[in-house]
Design an enzyme around this catalytic site. Structure first.
Site, PDB file in Angstrom:
ATOM      1  N   GLN A 136      -8.954  -7.902 -10.000  1.00 47.87           N
ATOM      2  CA  GLN A 136      -9.602  -6.665  -9.517  1.00 47.87           C
ATOM      3  C   GLN A 136      -9.157  -5.466 -10.366  1.00 47.87           C
ATOM      4  O   GLN A 136      -9.966  -4.618 -10.750  1.00 47.87           O
ATOM      5  CB  GLN A 136      -9.257  -6.428  -8.047  1.00 47.87           C
ATOM      6  CG  GLN A 136      -9.656  -5.054  -7.535  1.00 47.87           C
ATOM      7  CD  GLN A 136      -9.482  -4.912  -6.037  1.00 47.87           C
ATOM      8  OE1 GLN A 136     -10.344  -5.300  -5.272  1.00 47.87           O
ATOM      9  NE2 GLN A 136      -8.358  -4.355  -5.602  1.00 47.87           N
ATOM     10  N   ARG A 146      -4.137  -9.562   4.771  1.00 46.35           N
ATOM     11  CA  ARG A 146      -4.487 -10.833   5.414  1.00 46.35           C
ATOM     12  C   ARG A 146      -3.275 -11.537   6.001  1.00 46.35           C
ATOM     13  O   ARG A 146      -3.433 -12.431   6.845  1.00 46.35           O
ATOM     14  CB  ARG A 146      -5.165 -11.760   4.409  1.00 46.35           C
ATOM     15  CG  ARG A 146      -6.539 -11.287   4.013  1.00 46.35           C
ATOM     16  CD  ARG A 146      -7.042 -12.071   2.818  1.00 46.35           C
ATOM     17  NE  ARG A 146      -8.195 -11.410   2.223  1.00 46.35           N
ATOM     18  CZ  ARG A 146      -9.444 -11.661   2.545  1.00 46.35           C
ATOM     19  NH1 ARG A 146      -9.711 -12.572   3.438  1.00 46.35           N
ATOM     20  NH2 ARG A 146     -10.432 -11.008   1.963  1.00 46.35           N
ATOM     21  N   ASP A 179      -3.826  -8.177  -6.885  1.00 45.57           N
ATOM     22  CA  ASP A 179      -5.236  -8.421  -7.213  1.00 45.57           C
ATOM     23  C   ASP A 179      -5.430  -8.111  -8.697  1.00 45.57           C
ATOM     24  O   ASP A 179      -6.106  -7.134  -9.053  1.00 45.57           O
ATOM     25  CB  ASP A 179      -6.128  -7.529  -6.347  1.00 45.57           C
ATOM     26  CG  ASP A 179      -5.936  -7.825  -4.880  1.00 45.57           C
ATOM     27  OD1 ASP A 179      -6.317  -8.911  -4.437  1.00 45.57           O
ATOM     28  OD2 ASP A 179      -5.361  -6.971  -4.170  1.00 45.57           O
ATOM     29  N   HIS A 221       0.844  -1.211   0.000  1.00 46.12           N
ATOM     30  CA  HIS A 221       0.000   0.000   0.000  1.00 46.12           C
ATOM     31  C   HIS A 221       0.875   1.256   0.000  1.00 46.12           C
ATOM     32  O   HIS A 221       0.595   2.223  -0.697  1.00 46.12           O
ATOM     33  CB  HIS A 221      -0.858   0.071   1.269  1.00 46.12           C
ATOM     34  CG  HIS A 221      -1.923  -0.972   1.364  1.00 46.12           C
ATOM     35  ND1 HIS A 221      -1.964  -1.903   2.372  1.00 46.12           N
ATOM     36  CD2 HIS A 221      -3.004  -1.210   0.580  1.00 46.12           C
ATOM     37  CE1 HIS A 221      -3.033  -2.665   2.217  1.00 46.12           C
ATOM     38  NE2 HIS A 221      -3.674  -2.281   1.141  1.00 46.12           N
ATOM     39  N   GLY A 262      -2.881  -2.475  -6.663  1.00 48.65           N
ATOM     40  CA  GLY A 262      -1.766  -3.412  -6.758  1.00 48.65           C
ATOM     41  C   GLY A 262      -2.079  -4.548  -7.723  1.00 48.65           C
ATOM     42  O   GLY A 262      -3.227  -4.980  -7.859  1.00 48.65           O
ATOM     43  N   GLU A 263      -1.026  -5.056  -8.367  1.00 45.23           N
ATOM     44  CA  GLU A 263      -1.200  -6.174  -9.309  1.00 45.23           C
ATOM     45  C   GLU A 263      -1.417  -7.507  -8.606  1.00 45.23           C
ATOM     46  O   GLU A 263      -1.737  -8.493  -9.254  1.00 45.23           O
ATOM     47  CB  GLU A 263       0.020  -6.286 -10.222  1.00 45.23           C
ATOM     48  CG  GLU A 263       0.004  -5.295 -11.345  1.00 45.23           C
ATOM     49  CD  GLU A 263       1.072  -5.588 -12.396  1.00 45.23           C
ATOM     50  OE1 GLU A 263       1.884  -6.506 -12.185  1.00 45.23           O
ATOM     51  OE2 GLU A 263       1.072  -4.873 -13.400  1.00 45.23           O
TER      52      GLU A 263
END
Ligand code: PAF
Length: 279
Positions: free
Chosen positions: A152, A186, A149, A34, A146-147
């Protein structure tokens, strides 16, 4: 600077209407991945807004939602350590969903059909709903993802196409732990020895990349499944090799097409995902 309500955030931002705005949407529990998105936004934009909102509509498992790490105080400290000028927007569920948390329905086509779309029903409608709301509220010119995800990221690019929102979607490379495990909020839920077990995910992806030109997809799938079968603490949910453009899984690679390998796996009770470009 922390803002809990959009009005006060907008009052602040709107003092400089000509400044370029970058948004880094997050669900908090910030890690170096992040922080790298935030630093990239700082390079590109005059105003950087980091949103921290655990979005209820993108969780299809209530336990996953209630267990999701919430660490606002430390998140704020981490952001302020980069710069006190970064604006943090941490809204209430009521502000984002005045009529109660409910997803809109988007037609993402094949992008939402497989992998995360298949195993987390409704997830991408939830992601699309919260992001289009955040884009409306903050009105950024650029937004950063971010890649890790990757699916997404593709969905968000499609989202702004569908909604006509004028936001440039910027993908940034995956940050990893020293053992290769992709950084994820996570990971905070993993014990140290589980973090070590989970390195298998990236090891498999690297194996697949190295062998993509030498083995067929069936052989690669067999290998990954067998590695997971004998791995400690890990349960493979899916392994797919998919066309990078439409995210349709394939069983035979065509020349001139770009492919990526995708894994979702549980490490004990924690669900982890990762992916790698193959060619
Ligand atoms: O990737 C995430 O953390 C979330 O899906 C996002 C993009 C912040 C939307 O809630």
């Amino acid at each position: 600077m922390l803002f809990k309500a959009i009005d006060t955030l907008r009052d602040f931002i709107d003092k400089e209407p000509s400044y370029s705005k970058g948004l880094v949407p997050t669900m908090g529990a910030l890690h170096n991945g992040h922080l790298s998105l935030i630093k990239k936004a700082q390079q590109d934009c005059e105003i950087v807004v980091v949103s921290i909102f655990v979005n209820p509509t993108q969780f299809n498992d209530p336990n996953d939602l209630s267990n999701y790490p919430r660490t606002l105080k430390t998140d704020v400290k981490k952001i302020e350590a980069i710069s006190k000028d970064i604006l943090i927007y941490s809204p209430s569920v009521e502000e984002i969903y005045p009529e109660g948390p409910k997803s809109e329905s988007f037609n993402f086509g094949s992008l939402s059909k497989y992998m995360e779309g298949q195993y987390r029903s409704g997830h991408f409608n939830g992601v699309g709903t919260v992001l289009s709301r955040l884009f409306d509220l903050v009105e950024p010119q650029k937004a950063y993802f971010g890649e890790k995800d990757f699916q997404q990221l593709a969905i968000v690019k499609k989202l702004v196409h569908l909604t006509g929102q004028n936001v440039d979607i910027i993908g940034c490379k995956t940050f990893r732990e020293p053992n290769g495990l992709a950084k994820s909020s996570r990971n905070k839920l993993l014990l140290e020895h589980e973090k070590d077990d989970a390195k298998i995910i990236y090891e498999c992806l690297k194996y697949v990349k190295q062998n993509f030109n030498y083995h067929n997809i069936e052989q690669l799938k067999k290998k990954v499944k067998s590695v997971f079968k004998s791995a400690n603490n890990l349960k493979l949910e899916y392994f797919e090799i998919a066309d990078e453009d439409d995210l349709t899984p394939t069983t035979s690679a065509k020349k001139n097409k770009k492919y990526r390998a995708f894994i979702a796996a549980f490490c004990d009770r924690v669900r982890l995902i990762d992916n790698i470009a193959l060619n």
